[in-house]
Design a protein around this motif. Sequence first.
Motif, PDB file in Angstrom:
ATOM      1  N   UNK A 290       0.795  -1.234   0.000  1.00 57.15           N
ATOM      2  CA  UNK A 290       0.000   0.000   0.000  1.00 57.15           C
ATOM      3  C   UNK A 290       0.830   1.288   0.000  1.00 57.15           C
ATOM      4  N   UNK A 291       1.710   1.455  -0.969  1.00 56.54           N
ATOM      5  CA  UNK A 291       2.489   2.701  -1.002  1.00 56.54           C
ATOM      6  C   UNK A 291       1.651   3.868  -1.499  1.00 56.54           C
ATOM      7  N   UNK A 292       2.019   5.058  -1.053  1.00 53.38           N
ATOM      8  CA  UNK A 292       1.440   6.281  -1.609  1.00 53.38           C
ATOM      9  C   UNK A 292       2.277   6.765  -2.795  1.00 53.38           C
ATOM     10  N   UNK A 293       3.580   6.463  -2.729  1.00 57.30           N
ATOM     11  CA  UNK A 293       4.514   6.857  -3.778  1.00 57.30           C
ATOM     12  C   UNK A 293       5.356   5.645  -4.144  1.00 57.30           C
ATOM     13  N   UNK A 294       5.533   5.420  -5.449  1.00 56.60           N
ATOM     14  CA  UNK A 294       6.424   4.351  -5.901  1.00 56.60           C
ATOM     15  C   UNK A 294       7.547   4.965  -6.729  1.00 56.60           C
ATOM     16  N   UNK A 295       8.778   4.637  -6.358  1.00 56.86           N
ATOM     17  CA  UNK A 295       9.961   5.152  -7.043  1.00 56.86           C
ATOM     18  C   UNK A 295      10.597   4.012  -7.822  1.00 56.86           C
ATOM     19  N   UNK A 296      10.784   4.224  -9.125  1.00 54.44           N
ATOM     20  CA  UNK A 296      11.331   3.187 -10.004  1.00 54.44           C
ATOM     21  C   UNK A 296      12.618   3.707 -10.618  1.00 54.44           C
ATOM     22  N   UNK A 297      13.648   2.876 -10.622  1.00 53.27           N
ATOM     23  CA  UNK A 297      14.944   3.319 -11.148  1.00 53.27           C
ATOM     24  C   UNK A 297      14.938   3.376 -12.667  1.00 53.27           C
ATOM     25  N   UNK A 298      14.518   2.318 -13.315  1.00 56.98           N
ATOM     26  CA  UNK A 298      14.540   2.275 -14.774  1.00 56.98           C
ATOM     27  C   UNK A 298      13.227   1.713 -15.290  1.00 56.98           C
ATOM     28  N   UNK A 299      12.704   2.336 -16.327  1.00 55.14           N
ATOM     29  CA  UNK A 299      11.479   1.853 -16.947  1.00 55.14           C
ATOM     30  C   UNK A 299      11.601   2.084 -18.449  1.00 55.14           C
ATOM     31  N   UNK A 300      11.369   1.043 -19.247  1.00 56.52           N
ATOM     32  CA  UNK A 300      11.553   1.215 -20.678  1.00 56.52           C
ATOM     33  C   UNK A 300      10.969   0.093 -21.499  1.00 56.52           C
ATOM     34  N   UNK A 301      10.603  -1.010 -20.860  1.00 59.28           N
ATOM     35  CA  UNK A 301      10.020  -2.131 -21.585  1.00 59.28           C
ATOM     36  C   UNK A 301       8.495  -2.080 -21.475  1.00 59.28           C
ATOM     37  N   UNK A 302       7.802  -2.602 -22.480  1.00 59.97           N
ATOM     38  CA  UNK A 302       6.341  -2.497 -22.505  1.00 59.97           C
ATOM     39  C   UNK A 302       5.651  -2.998 -21.237  1.00 59.97           C
ATOM     40  N   UNK A 303       6.122  -4.123 -20.688  1.00 57.14           N
ATOM     41  CA  UNK A 303       5.483  -4.673 -19.485  1.00 57.14           C
ATOM     42  C   UNK A 303       5.594  -3.713 -18.306  1.00 57.14           C
ATOM     43  N   UNK A 304       6.733  -3.018 -18.220  1.00 53.15           N
ATOM     44  CA  UNK A 304       6.922  -2.074 -17.112  1.00 53.15           C
ATOM     45  C   UNK A 304       6.058  -0.832 -17.293  1.00 53.15           C
ATOM     46  N   UNK A 305       5.902  -0.400 -18.539  1.00 52.97           N
ATOM     47  CA  UNK A 305       5.048   0.748 -18.810  1.00 52.97           C
ATOM     48  C   UNK A 305       3.600   0.428 -18.431  1.00 52.97           C
ATOM     49  N   UNK A 306       3.140  -0.767 -18.795  1.00 58.23           N
ATOM     50  CA  UNK A 306       1.778  -1.170 -18.442  1.00 58.23           C
ATOM     51  C   UNK A 306       1.621  -1.293 -16.927  1.00 58.23           C
ATOM     52  N   UNK A 307       2.659  -1.821 -16.267  1.00 54.84           N
ATOM     53  CA  UNK A 307       2.594  -1.942 -14.807  1.00 54.84           C
ATOM     54  C   UNK A 307       2.540  -0.570 -14.155  1.00 54.84           C
ATOM     55  N   UNK A 308       3.316   0.382 -14.676  1.00 53.49           N
ATOM     56  CA  UNK A 308       3.287   1.744 -14.141  1.00 53.49           C
ATOM     57  C   UNK A 308       1.909   2.372 -14.324  1.00 53.49           C
ATOM     58  N   UNK A 309       1.294   2.112 -15.479  1.00 53.35           N
ATOM     59  CA  UNK A 309      -0.048   2.649 -15.729  1.00 53.35           C
ATOM     60  C   UNK A 309      -1.049   2.053 -14.736  1.00 53.35           C
ATOM     61  N   UNK A 310      -0.918   0.760 -14.488  1.00 46.11           N
ATOM     62  CA  UNK A 310      -1.814   0.098 -13.534  1.00 46.11           C
ATOM     63  C   UNK A 310      -1.652   0.675 -12.130  1.00 46.11           C
ATOM     64  N   UNK A 311      -0.391   0.878 -11.716  1.00 48.22           N
ATOM     65  CA  UNK A 311      -0.128   1.437 -10.382  1.00 48.22           C
ATOM     66  C   UNK A 311      -0.709   2.842 -10.266  1.00 48.22           C
ATOM     67  N   UNK A 312      -0.532   3.634 -11.304  1.00 41.34           N
ATOM     68  CA  UNK A 312      -1.057   4.996 -11.297  1.00 41.34           C
ATOM     69  C   UNK A 312      -2.573   4.996 -11.212  1.00 41.34           C
ATOM     70  N   UNK A 313      -3.226   4.088 -11.926  1.00 39.55           N
ATOM     71  CA  UNK A 313      -4.683   4.011 -11.904  1.00 39.55           C
ATOM     72  C   UNK A 313      -5.213   3.620 -10.535  1.00 39.55           C
ATOM     73  N   UNK A 314      -4.352   2.999  -9.722  1.00 35.16           N
ATOM     74  CA  UNK A 314      -4.754   2.638  -8.362  1.00 35.16           C
ATOM     75  C   UNK A 314      -4.432   3.735  -7.347  1.00 35.16           C
ATOM     76  N   UNK A 315      -4.069   4.906  -7.853  1.00 35.86           N
ATOM     77  CA  UNK A 315      -3.882   6.051  -6.976  1.00 35.86           C
ATOM     78  C   UNK A 315      -2.499   6.246  -6.442  1.00 35.86           C
ATOM     79  N   UNK A 316      -1.514   5.517  -6.988  1.00 34.25           N
ATOM     80  CA  UNK A 316      -0.134   5.635  -6.508  1.00 34.25           C
ATOM     81  C   UNK A 316       0.593   6.688  -7.331  1.00 34.25           C
ATOM     82  N   UNK A 317       1.306   7.556  -6.659  1.00 37.98           N
ATOM     83  CA  UNK A 317       2.118   8.556  -7.366  1.00 37.98           C
ATOM     84  C   UNK A 317       3.402   7.886  -7.839  1.00 37.98           C
ATOM     85  N   UNK A 318       3.726   8.027  -9.115  1.00 35.74           N
ATOM     86  CA  UNK A 318       4.873   7.349  -9.704  1.00 35.74           C
ATOM     87  C   UNK A 318       6.033   8.323  -9.918  1.00 35.74           C
ATOM     88  N   UNK A 319       7.210   7.942  -9.476  1.00 37.41           N
ATOM     89  CA  UNK A 319       8.443   8.716  -9.685  1.00 37.41           C
ATOM     90  C   UNK A 319       9.386   7.858 -10.504  1.00 37.41           C
TER      91      UNK A 319
END
Length: 319
Positions: A290-319
């Motif tokens: 249950x994070x409020x903010x998720x910090x990711x070091x590297x993102x560039x592959x399609x699966x990670x982009x989709x995962x980031x979108x899913x996390x954002x849709x659940x109300x998590x702030x993405x860095x």
Amino acid sequence: SLFARRPLPRDVLEYAANDVSLLLVAYTKLELLIADQLSNVKQASDERACHAATSGGRRRVGVDVCNAHALASRELLEACRPDAMQACLPLEVSNDVEPLLSLLPDDIAETLSGRTLQLSDIILDKGRRPQAWCEGKRIFLGTKERRVHPEDIDAIVSQLGGFGTDNRAGLEAQLHRISAIRNRAEVIIGLTMRVGRHVNGNAAMISDLLFHHDGSLLFLGEPGSGKTTIVREVARLLAEMSNVLIVDTSNEIAGDGDVPHPCVGLARRLQVCSLDEQGSVMIEGVQNHTPEVMVIDEIGRPAEVEAARTCKQRGVRMI
């Protein structure tokens, strides 16, 4: 410039006159609102105009911590509400490179004596001269006859905890990264040893984006430009008031080992065992921690982009 021309064109004169008229109306209203601070505002305005005239039009800004860290005139904050301005602390750059240098043969490490402050990478390739990059310049290490032998590489690899599927390894409780080059037989024939540093205070320049807004942030830049360095400081700052979870692609943000490096403060960290699993680890982090903010070091592959979108849709702030 346009206003330096003489005589001034008629449309420019009309524009300037209209501008002055509007400013006079605003000044009259402002004078009633800030009667007790009027002299300070006048002084700040004069200083701001003088600075702009001598700096090519550039403006100085400050961060108003009492107004949700919004950007404001630095001169006005200093004159009227100095306690509300975020302090400009000097940058503190870590330079704990000794654990990295201790991996090297003595004759190679000696060449780097006194050059560690600007050291960014050490490169060891089988059969070639060892080299390093300092202040954007290549320097060769050891004597002219010195070449990297397989034994040199093996000795370094034996001191590491093992390489992941991304061919990266680290040092326990350190931010440094060692990347491997392999031949077709999967034997390591080259190493890139990147110096990892944390810089306290380097995220102050984006305080308004961190605290005045709650949107997600994406840092872009070429390799070695400092993306991970500023992300470390962002994680530390946000963790002081939010539940921050780091998804650490190669243990670069929070260092190698089970205990995160102190530079990330109160932020928690999920390690990624394999690059192919990073997207799943991101989703797991949202579901389990249950994070409020998720910090990711590297993102560039399609699966990670989709995962980031899913996390954002659940109300998590993405860095």
